[in-house]
Scaffold this active site. Structure first.
Site, PDB file in Angstrom:
ATOM      1  N   CYS A  16      -4.983  -4.441  91.777  1.00  5.70           N
ATOM      2  CA  CYS A  16      -5.053  -3.322  90.827  1.00  5.70           C
ATOM      3  C   CYS A  16      -6.492  -2.827  90.656  1.00  5.70           C
ATOM      4  CB  CYS A  16      -4.408  -3.709  89.495  1.00  5.70           C
ATOM      5  SG  CYS A  16      -4.091  -2.279  88.455  1.00  5.70           S
ATOM      6  N   HIS A  36       0.864  -4.888  91.443  1.00  5.76           N
ATOM      7  CA  HIS A  36       0.701  -6.237  90.890  1.00  5.76           C
ATOM      8  C   HIS A  36       1.687  -7.199  91.545  1.00  5.76           C
ATOM      9  CE1 HIS A  36      -1.958  -5.379  87.428  1.00  5.76           C
ATOM     10  NE2 HIS A  36      -1.453  -4.169  87.535  1.00  5.76           N
ATOM     11  N   GLU A  83       1.958 -10.272  91.151  1.00  6.13           N
ATOM     12  CA  GLU A  83       2.400 -11.277  90.165  1.00  6.13           C
ATOM     13  C   GLU A  83       3.481 -10.743  89.240  1.00  6.13           C
ATOM     14  OE1 GLU A  83      -0.288  -9.485  90.043  1.00  6.13           O
ATOM     15  OE2 GLU A  83      -0.879  -9.055  87.973  1.00  6.13           O
TER      16      GLU A  83
END
Lengths: 259, 213
Positions: free
Chosen positions: B79, B187, B189
């Site tokens: 990001c 992202h 995650e």
């Protein structure tokens, strides 16, 4: 092209999942973490937790729920309910949430939106708006009024004006919850949703009233919402998130498939 | 062990939680010694380019990172961490790290989606990545997979460093870098199974590099 999002909303009271109709008569229906994990596995694009606990002790329990969710669910999730200071926001974000939803607090002290956006970025700040249909008047030209405390208190604020104001203050997203439609399963308030979606440039989430998969298609087509919030329609096992997304895809809506 | 670089930029713990879930050892750290002992670096970030660069320069982490990368340690930027690997960001008019040649661009309100409606800014939600070249980060990930994005600026590296692109009002670079120095605008995650797979692939690469040395 961005996929339209399907977002289950879990009301949590003292650490337990609960669901009411028109914000009244809540009953406990299960463990929020297990339920959220099931929705995640099933293809939910995001999850919202709404903490309807009032007590200080309940707040601590909620932060534990947020931590447990964050360690098991690898999609974004937001937490709302009773968040009224930047310190509250920080607690929730540190516990693992991506976004914070503010509602009543934003109406009472609008600077919480700009303070939150300055501290954590606009993308973190979702403003929830509880909206009631009223006769149009000089004060409420759109015919939609902002209410708080689950619809019990009229604020004399026009919903369309408020949506634009909230965007100006730095909110990253708007969740439009129709009190008239909430829990009815008769469909989202499409006129309201579209009115606001067409008037702001931040994403709008339609909330309140989903009873059939077609309602969700309507929210993101006729209603022009970026996402549809759902609750009863999945909490009681009537449909799975996967069923709903498969239906939306068949109707030509771009939704994320889980591979 | 992976070092998640701590420069007070946003939610570092969500990357740590995803790695914990994958049983990948990781530490959130700004300590030079710990970073030196790690097998790879993760450079996350949420927030604005200006304050992120100020924090990196003040702590000296910019120099530590540059030295580690020059020595061949793998790194994954995420990001904001993806954007500030480039030379410059128009966000706060910020000269950035210059580890990959290029600049950042910004989504403009005149852009429209494929349905003709104006785009929302930020680009927030799930979108696909079209790979322009093979990349081992994407091994075992279905090409239709979607990833979670939240951003208003996007990386625009020199063309030879573009690995994957995404369409939102326009085509933009969503994955860039070279072998061992990668960056994703999305992202991983927070991108469900495909995102977790990407993190596993990165760690597998880090271990190979560490064993080869």
């Amino acid at each position: 092209m961005l996929s339209k999002r399907v977002i289950p909303c879990l009301d949590v009271r003292n650490g337990k999942l609960t669901k009411g109709v028109k914000f009244l008569g809540n009953v406990d229906i299960g463990d929020p973490v297990e339920t959220a994990r099931c929705y995640y596995e099933d293809g939910a694009d995001e999850i919202v937790f709404y903490d309807i606990t009032a007590s200080h002790e309940g707040r601590g329990i909620m932060l534990k729920v947020v931590e447990r969710v964050a360690s098991q669910i690898f999609i974004p999730f937001s937490v709302g309910g009773g968040i009224s200071t930047v310190a509250d926001m920080r607690d929730v974000l540190l516990a693992g949430a991506e976004k914070i939803s503010v509602n009543s607090a934003a109406v009472k002290t609008p600077h919480i939106i700009s303070d939150g956006a300055a501290a954590f970025g606009s993308q973190c700040i979702v403003v929830g708006m509880d909206v009631l249909r009223v006769p149009t008047s000089e004060a409420i030209p759109s015919g939609y009024e902002i209410v708080i405390h689950g619809g019990r208190r009229h604020m004399g604020i026009d919903a369309l004006w408020w949506a634009r104001e909230v965007e100006r203050l730095g909110a990253g997203e708007l969740c439009i919850n129709s009190i008239d439609a909430d829990g009815t399963k008769d469909g989202y308030e499409l006129t309201l949703t579209r009115l606001i979606a067409d008037s702001v440039r931040i994403p709008v989430i339609a909330s309140g009233g989903a009873g059939t998969p077609q309602h969700m298609v309507d929210a993101v087509t006729a209603g022009r919402a970026s996402a549809a919030l759902i609750a009863s329609i999945v909490h009681y096992g009537e449909y799975t998130v996967a069923d709903l997304k498969a239906f939306m895809a068949r109707q030509g809506v771009k939704v994320r498939q889980v591979w | 062990m992976l070092a998640i670089l701590d420069y007070e930029a946003g939610n570092l713990t969500s990357v740590k939680r995803a790695l914990d879930h994958l049983s990948i050892p990781a530490t959130i750290t700004a300590e030079k010694g710990v970073i030196a002992r790690s097998q790879g670096l993760i450079f996350p970030g949420v927030g604005a380019a200006g304050s992120a660069m100020a924090n990196l320069r003040r702590s000296g982490l910019d120099m530590v990172m540059a030295a580690e990368i020059a020595a061949g340690k793998p790194m994954l930027g995420i990001c904001l961490g993806c954007q500030i690997l480039l030379d410059y960001s128009p966000e706060n008019d910020t000269p950035t790290l210059g580890l990959i040649p290029g600049q950042c661009g910004v989504f403009t309100p005149d852009l429209t989606e494929e349905d003709g409606l104006p785009i929302n800014i930020p680009h927030m939600g799930w979108n696909t990545v079209k790979l322009k070249k093979e990349c081992r980060l994407f091994a075992g990930i279905a090409p239709e997979s979607e990833f979670y994005f939240v951003h208003s600026f996007f990386p625009a590296p020199d063309p030879e460093f573009v690995i994957g692109t995404t369409r939102y009002g326009r085509e933009f670079c969503s994955v860039h870098g070279r072998d061992g120095l990668w960056a994703t605008q999305f992202h991983p995650e927070k991108s469900g199974r495909p995102g977790l797979q990407l993190l596993s692939n990165f760690f597998a690469y880090c271990r190979e590099v560490a064993h080869a040395q």
